[in-house]
Scaffold this active site. Structure first.
Site, short mmCIF file in Angstrom:
data_model
loop_
_atom_site.label_atom_id
_atom_site.label_comp_id
_atom_site.label_asym_id
_atom_site.label_seq_id
_atom_site.Cartn_x
_atom_site.Cartn_y
_atom_site.Cartn_z
N SER A 198 -10.62 -6.02 9.51
CA SER A 198 -11.77 -5.28 9.03
C SER A 198 -12.63 -6.33 8.34
CB SER A 198 -11.27 -4.22 8.04
OG SER A 198 -12.23 -3.24 7.86
N ARG A 249 0.53 -5.22 13.25
CA ARG A 249 0.00 -4.68 14.51
C ARG A 249 -0.23 -5.79 15.53
NH1 ARG A 249 -4.20 -0.89 11.25
NH2 ARG A 249 -2.62 0.50 10.32
N ARG A 264 0.84 -1.20 0.00
CA ARG A 264 0.00 0.00 0.00
C ARG A 264 0.86 1.24 0.00
NH1 ARG A 264 -4.97 -1.76 4.08
NH2 ARG A 264 -5.36 -3.74 2.98
N ARG A 300 2.15 1.26 10.61
CA ARG A 300 1.68 1.47 9.23
C ARG A 300 2.86 1.27 8.30
NH1 ARG A 300 -2.26 5.08 9.36
NH2 ARG A 300 -3.75 4.00 8.06
N GLU A 317 -6.03 -1.31 14.87
CA GLU A 317 -6.91 -2.08 13.99
C GLU A 317 -6.14 -3.25 13.37
OE1 GLU A 317 -8.59 0.13 10.70
OE2 GLU A 317 -8.93 -1.76 9.64
#
Length: 424
Positions: A353, A392, A263, A278, A350
């Site tokens: 999802s 994470r 990403r 991130r 997070e």
RNA sequence: GGAGAGGUGGCAGAGCUGGUCGAAUGCGUCGGUCUUGAAAACCGAAGUGCCCUCACGGGUACCGUGGGUUCGAAUCCCACCCUCUCCGCCA
């Protein structure tokens, strides 16, 4: 893509979803409706001309065959005139098709009624699991723990590639491998078929799952071959059945797959991007379901449970949120987020999802099924969820498992998979 | 990367010296006849999208994809994609 029939029948609902999601311009709805009306008128006119052309051709054929060119001549002349008109109308229809499609691609999915309307602060905390660890010392953030034990090398990653492309070293690397294996095993136990997928995909696949054209800048684009690095295994796994009509008996179809994810994270900077929080490249196991429409919300709950089981297997305290409308992307009808507690940073991260896309992706990717013998094909519903994203998780494992002596204790299930129960 | 062959309906496989070709034939599928039942045999049905229609029904497009030639293209031409065979290269 939303259903064109829905747009025609209930444009208000579409507009309301756009406003609640704060995505796009609601005026697009009226533009799409107008283009749709124009297109239908143009198609009808085109079809009439094509019919006329066919009639003439069938009259000319026998005459030409019989060598009666003179008799055919006036018909040929007529046909040429019609041909010019057909060409013109074809161009009109082509343009209207393209414009309508572009407008439709700008319209986000509609919301499930249970989604809270509002911004990030309207996210609804549904559930909290596990106890946050307590320490009789000041817990460190994971990047300090990782550095102390030589688990992750950010600097050399930056040298070799760039920021956000770390090297995992020694037990750091083994931990990645163990987590991937563990997550795939858990998914396998839950009934998912394991898939190893391509990590480069073409443009059609990007459109199929909704990364293109909406999030063009978020994917790495290999321009030499016009391919994209996958931002998530969702893309190859969902496009696996692009342009297919699935056998109703095969539903639900459950796939799990591990891929590295790439990403660009254009425009995201700040303190919450430190360490593993991130990255541009990270590992993730993804869970994907293709299901019958009427069952999709039951599957959403099942998929959620699958993801939660993975977090629970690691003993990490977490909470579940139902995302509010403003936090949803273009494609989702409803999304749950799972966030683990990260003791060193004192914040929730997070890690999963879990979403129902209803028919939004299926319509774009053209994935259908035949409800029963002889019935018309219908679009399936697609769902996916992380199960789970690694960085994470690793951050939380290091921060929550740290000991006073600086070592890190791993949860039993992971220790078993990794072949060691302690770092340092 | 080089040379050659090919991509047709659920599958197999004709058509490719352009003219009712959405497309023969076989298998498979579904319905029916026959049978106590089944099989065999026989009869029949059956693609997808879009447009018009309340509906019945009709129109149109689709033979890998996109262009082109032609009054007319699955059939001819061009480009691209994919598959197979041989050669080269290679984890």
């Amino acid at each position: 893509m939303i259903d064109l029939d829905l747009l025609r029948d209930d444009p208000d609902r579409v507009r309301q979803s756009m406003e609640a999601k704060r995505i796009g311009d609601p005026a697009t709805v009226d533009r799409a409706l107008d283009l749709d009306r124009q297109r239908r008128r143009a198609v009808t006119a085109l079809n009439d001309l094509q019919r006329r052309q066919g009639e003439l051709g069938r009259e000319i054929g026998p005459l030409m065959k019989a060598g009666q060119r003179d008799q055919a001549a006036p018909l040929v002349e007529q046909s040429n005139a019609v041909k010019a008109q057909v060409k013109e109308h074809e161009e009109t229809v082509r343009q209207l098709d393209a414009d309508l499609r572009a407008a439709m691609l700008e319209i986000p999915n509609t919301l499930h009624p249970s989604v809270p309307v509002g911004g990030e602060d309207a996210n609804r905390i549904e559930h909290e699991w596990g106890a946050k660890p307590t320490f009789d010392f000041e817990p460190l953030p994971h990047w300090e723990i990782a550095e102390r034990h030589g688990l992750v090398d950010f600097e050399r990653g930056a040298k070799v590639t760039g920021a956000g492309f770390p090297f995992y070293m020694g037990k750091g690397a083994r931990l990645q491998r163990a987590l991937i294996g563990l997550f795939l095993d858990l998914a396998g136990e839950a009934g998912y078929t394991e898939v190893e997928a391509p990590i480069l995909v073409n443009e059609a696949s990007g459109i199929g799952t909704g990364q293109l054209p909406d999030k063009e800048g978020q994917m790495y684009h290999v321009t030499g071959d016009d391919l994209y690095l996958v931002p998530t295994a969702e893309v190859p796994l969902t496009n696996l059945h692009r342009d297919e009509t699935l056998d109703a008996g095969s539903l639900p179809v459950l796939y799990c797959g591990y891929t590295p994810c790439f990403r660009r994270e254009a425009g995201s900077y700040g303190k919450d991007v430190r360490g593993l929080n991130r990255l541009h490249q990270f590992d993730k196991v993804e869970l994907v379901r293709f299901v019958r429409p009427e069952e999709s919300y039951e599957h959403l709950e099942a998929l959620l449970a699958d993801a939660e089981r993975a977090v629970e297997a690691l003993g990490l305290p977490y909470r579940r949120l139902t995302l509010a409308s403003g936090d949803l992307g273009v494609t989702q009808a409803k999304t749950y987020d799972l966030e683990v507690w990260s003791a060193g940073q004192q914040r929730w991260l997070e890690v999963s999802s879990v979403s129902n896309f209803e028919a939004f992706q299926a319509r774009r990717a053209n994935v259908r099924f035949r409800p029963e013998e002889g019935a018309k094909p219908e679009f399936v519903h697609t769902l996916n969820g992380s199960g789970l994203a690694l960085p994470r998780i690793v951050a939380a494992l290091l921060e929550n498992g740290q000991q006073a002596d600086g070592s890190v204790v791993l949860p039993p299930r992971l220790a078993q998979a990794a072949g060691f129960d302690r770092i340092g």
